[in-house]
Design an enzyme around this catalytic site. Structure first.
Site, short mmCIF file in Angstrom:
data_model
loop_
_atom_site.label_atom_id
_atom_site.label_comp_id
_atom_site.label_asym_id
_atom_site.label_seq_id
_atom_site.Cartn_x
_atom_site.Cartn_y
_atom_site.Cartn_z
CG HIS A 154 41.49 39.22 46.77
ND1 HIS A 154 41.54 37.91 47.19
CD2 HIS A 154 40.22 39.64 46.99
CE1 HIS A 154 40.35 37.55 47.64
NE2 HIS A 154 39.53 38.59 47.54
CD GLU A 171 32.77 38.70 51.32
OE1 GLU A 171 32.27 38.22 50.29
OE2 GLU A 171 33.27 39.84 51.37
CG HIS A 193 41.15 42.85 44.64
ND1 HIS A 193 40.48 42.21 43.62
CD2 HIS A 193 40.22 43.12 45.60
CE1 HIS A 193 39.20 42.09 43.93
NE2 HIS A 193 39.01 42.64 45.12
NE ARG A 250 37.77 47.01 48.32
CZ ARG A 250 37.22 45.81 48.09
NH1 ARG A 250 36.07 45.49 48.68
NH2 ARG A 250 37.81 44.94 47.30
NE ARG A 301 39.16 41.37 50.36
CZ ARG A 301 38.40 41.82 49.39
NH1 ARG A 301 38.76 42.90 48.72
NH2 ARG A 301 37.27 41.21 49.07
CG LEU A 314 30.32 45.78 44.45
CD1 LEU A 314 29.59 44.45 44.30
CD2 LEU A 314 30.46 46.45 43.09
CG ASP A 360 42.51 54.78 31.52
OD1 ASP A 360 43.75 54.67 31.35
OD2 ASP A 360 41.69 53.92 31.13
CB ALA A 399 32.52 42.57 42.31
CD GLN A 400 35.10 35.38 42.13
OE1 GLN A 400 35.40 34.92 43.24
NE2 GLN A 400 35.65 34.94 41.03
N GLY A 401 32.18 38.46 45.57
CA GLY A 401 31.64 38.30 46.92
C GLY A 401 30.26 38.85 47.15
N GLY A 402 30.10 40.17 47.09
CA GLY A 402 28.80 40.75 47.31
C GLY A 402 28.86 42.19 47.77
#
Length: 717
Positions: A387, A267, A503, A538, A442, A544, A366, A199-202
């Site tokens: 994404h 974002e 994504h 989302r 998105r 997160l 799974d 996860a990059q954004g935050g």
């Protein structure tokens, strides 16, 4: 050093005719490498002055009349000389990662000042494949009541809590429940290999005075196409700031502005700056902090390279109960059974049902598949988030030497920071599709890119941030800049080639406000769960946040359930055990695995071609038929070559989970006869208010079905 000779403190056991002793719950057995036949009686002592009260690798003293004093690590059964005891202890601890490789992770938190806390633990000592189990399932038990059992062919482990997954949800939950009992964290690969780490954004949270919970709620609900559960949205947006503060207290380091306050990014879909981040590597920083805290917690055992096969469930009238999980240690090829009072499923998503995904290789659905086989309620699986901006390898000046295992993500924050999308003729196109342009949610951006690619016959579009100051770009996106530069793209002066990629799964195992499911003793958190927060799409950086909030909310009911539950050593025999394909020739197993990889690629191609960003009823029905035929072909291939329904292997078990999740996505998509959020179908292109409700897949009687649809311990022999 104190020696323990009193019969009140020493408990004797035996193994292969050799006696050994335990002190207040400390169990030991001689190592096969150290001529155990010469050991008649080992007197164990605790080096209180050299050991922490709850060491991760507790060491005991063993002596007899014929051998010199030795130190025994009760975690990995490693003997060492004790001429210089303190030096040996420190040396062993430094080497513990190499010595304790998970083959016999077994006995932890055995030296405790608080014995009542010790007796909540369910631990055991394994020696060369023989497992000494020491269950502590009586709160008022004493060291005299320890029982030791031996299993020759398989291993069973007992814990108060079992956590499946080592992302932010699983680790955060483990750190809380470990205050009240023993915890096993089961992770498919290395602990850091999770969606969280990528996860990059935050993390989004209301931390700015000009922002409000109501603003965050509105943004979440609008992005979710009004399918979000309003109560869930309010809970998450309200509790989010406290969860961020807890992360900081644990040790997570986030970026700060010149004023000393947290730097808040913006974002797509957000009306305010509310994204807490650590450059463009936020997930990695959160994972680092949580893993360190877990490593320091003596009540948490981490089992790396343990693939979860199936949940262990029982039926009591109309209720289903979860008692743990069967796993496959993929390093030792040993089936390991975990019996627990409470199980948290935090295993992530199912991105690899598609050929291109930002998810790591472990994301094969799974958790959802296991829960579905266990009769859990599944919801909203049609809402697969693509994404909009993954790095398009075909547009790079320097091509990667081999195909990536997962697509490299170009975070939403690039567009939030002013990035502009162009087609290959350098024509900006997002204003043609939505007044919010690049800051649209998105689902809108992904469909817009998809439309451009199809109309123009191109394979990627361009995302340009080069108009921003160079130093700002490198400060905010150092990871992206470094990755692109090695393939010939300097993002400070050139646009980035991007393409949509699978994504995030907005659907999953249906959960209540405390992560509870319809299965007693089973809780869910993170991407595997469908809490109602995301609705049909989302909002960026809400994933997160949701994981943190629901991991924390699941703690209290989990502890309550644990405290009113009991464990019985005989419970492990209630389910047939999975078996390894040892009866098959190695050439046969290789053929099966090779064919499984071919089938996996075909499944992914079908999903992208027929169940992608834009769908239709005819294409969905074609996908349903093709995947049904493909699954039948694969199963017949396996069984004709001697594979049995109770056999397990990593690739085969992943394949059955991919089939299960793919079918859940298709069935849910066919059931939704409107276009909403991430689900767009050409046959029903508009929203319909009457259909603004979640898709629910209820448990059904366990009829004879495909291999992927039944738990292994219920397979016909």
């Amino acid at each position: 050093m104190e020696e323990f000779e009193d019969d009140e403190t020493i408990k004797r056991g035996s193994w292969s005719g050799i006696t050994f002793d335990a002190i207040d719950g400390v169990e030991s057995a001689p190592s096969l490498d150290e001529s155990p036949e010469s050991v008649v009686r080992g007197e164990l002592g605790v080096m209180g002055d050299l050991l922490d009260p709850n060491p991760r690798h507790p060491l005991a003293i063993a002596r007899d009349s014929e051998t010199p004093t030795k130190l025994l690590c009760l975690f990995c059964n490693h003997w060492t000389s004790s001429k210089e005891e303190k030096r040996d202890i420190e040396s062993h601890r430094k080497k513990k990662r190499k010595i304790c490789n998970g083959n016999c992770i077994s006995f932890k938190t055995c030296i405790q000042k608080d014995l009542s806390r010790l007796f909540m633990s369910l631990n055991f000592l394994c020696t060369k494949g023989r497992c000494f189990q020491v269950p502590f399932n009586q709160r008022n038990a004493s060291a005299r009541d320890l029982t030791i059992s031996c299993f020759q062919d398989s291993v069973t482990k007992y814990f108060d809590f079992v956590v499946i997954g080592s992302g932010v949800a699983g680790l955060r939950y483990a750190l809380e429940v470990s205050k009240r009992g023993s915890v096993a964290v089961i992770t498919k690969a290395e602990p850091h290999e999770s969606n969280t780490n990528y996860a990059q954004g935050g993390v989004s949270a209301v931390l700015c005075p000009s922002d409000s919970v109501e603003n965050h709620m509105r943004d979440t609900i609008v992005a979710g196409a009004y399918l979000c559960d309003e109560e869930t949205v309010r809970v998450v947006c309200t509790e989010g700031p406290d969860r961020i503060k807890e992360l900081i207290a644990i040790g997570a380091l986030f970026d700060h502005g010149d004023d000393g306050n947290l730097h808040l990014a913006r974002e797509g879909g957000h009306s305010h700056h509310r994204i807490v981040h650590a450059a463009d590597m936020t997930g990695r920083e959160i994972e680092r902090a949580l893993l360190k805290a877990v490593d320091d917690d003596p009540n948490i055992s981490v089992f790396e390279h343990h693939f979860a096969i199936d949940l262990l469930t029982s039926q009591d009238d109309s209720d289903t109960h979860c008692h743990g999980v069967d796993t496959l240690n993929t390093e030792t090829q040993q089936v390991v059974r975990f019996i627990s009072k409470v199980t948290l499923l935090a295993s992530g998503g199912a991105g690899h049902i598609y050929p291109t995904t930002t998810n790591p290789l472990v994301a094969t659905g799974d958790g959802v598949a296991m829960a579905h086989r266990a009769q859990a309620v599944i919801s909203n699986m049609e809402f697969v988030q693509f994404h909009p901006t993954a790095l398009a390898d075909e547009g790079l000046p320097i091509k990667p030497k081999k195909k990536r295992e997962n697509a490299f993500l170009i975070t939403e924050a690039v567009r939030g920071d002013g990035g502009i999308l162009y087609n290959q003729s350098m024509q900006r196109f997002m204003p043609l599709y939505d007044e919010r342009a690049e800051l649209a949610p998105r689902d809108v951006v992904a469909r817009s890119i998809d439309d451009q690619l199809k109309k123009r016959g191109e394979k990627y579009v361009l995302l340009d941030i080069s108009h921003k100051p160079r130093q700002d770009i490198l400060a905010h996106f150092p990871n992206i800049a470094a990755e692109c530069l090695q393939y010939g793209v300097d993002i400070t002066s050139m646009p980035i080639p991007v393409v949509p990629a699978a994504h995030y799964m907005c659907g999953g195992v249906r959960a209540g406000l405390h992560g509870e499911t319809n299965i007693k003793g089973l809780y869910v958190a993170g991407e595997v769960a469908c809490t109602g927060l995301h609705g049909a799409n989302r909002l960026a950086s809400n994933s997160l946040l949701e994981a943190l909030v629901f991991a924390r909310r699941a703690v209290r009911p989990s502890i309550d359930h644990m405290e009113c539950s009991s464990l019985n050593i005989q419970d492990s025999n209630l389910w047939a055990r999975p078996v390894l394909p040892l009866s098959l020739r190695s050439s046969t197993v290789k053929d099966i695995m090779a064919q499984t990889r071919v089938i996996r690629t075909e499944l992914q191609s079908i999903m992208w071609e027929y169940v992608g960003i834009v769908r239709s009823t005819s294409r969905l029905k074609t996908a349903e038929w093709k995947i049904g035929e493909l699954e039948l072909e694969w199963e017949q291939f396996l069984f004709r070559r001697g594979w049995e329904p109770t056999m397990v292997g990593l690739e085969a078990c992943e394949m059955r989970n991919l089939f299960s999740c793919a079918k859940l996505v298709i069935n849910s998509a066919l059931a939704r006869r409107e276009s909403r959020g991430l689900h767009f179908t050409e046959d029903f292109p508009y929203l319909e208010e009457s259909k603004r409700k979640p898709t629910i897949i209820l448990p059904r009687p366990s009829l004879k079905g495909t291999w992927s649809s039944q738990q292994l311990h219920k397979q016909p022999l």
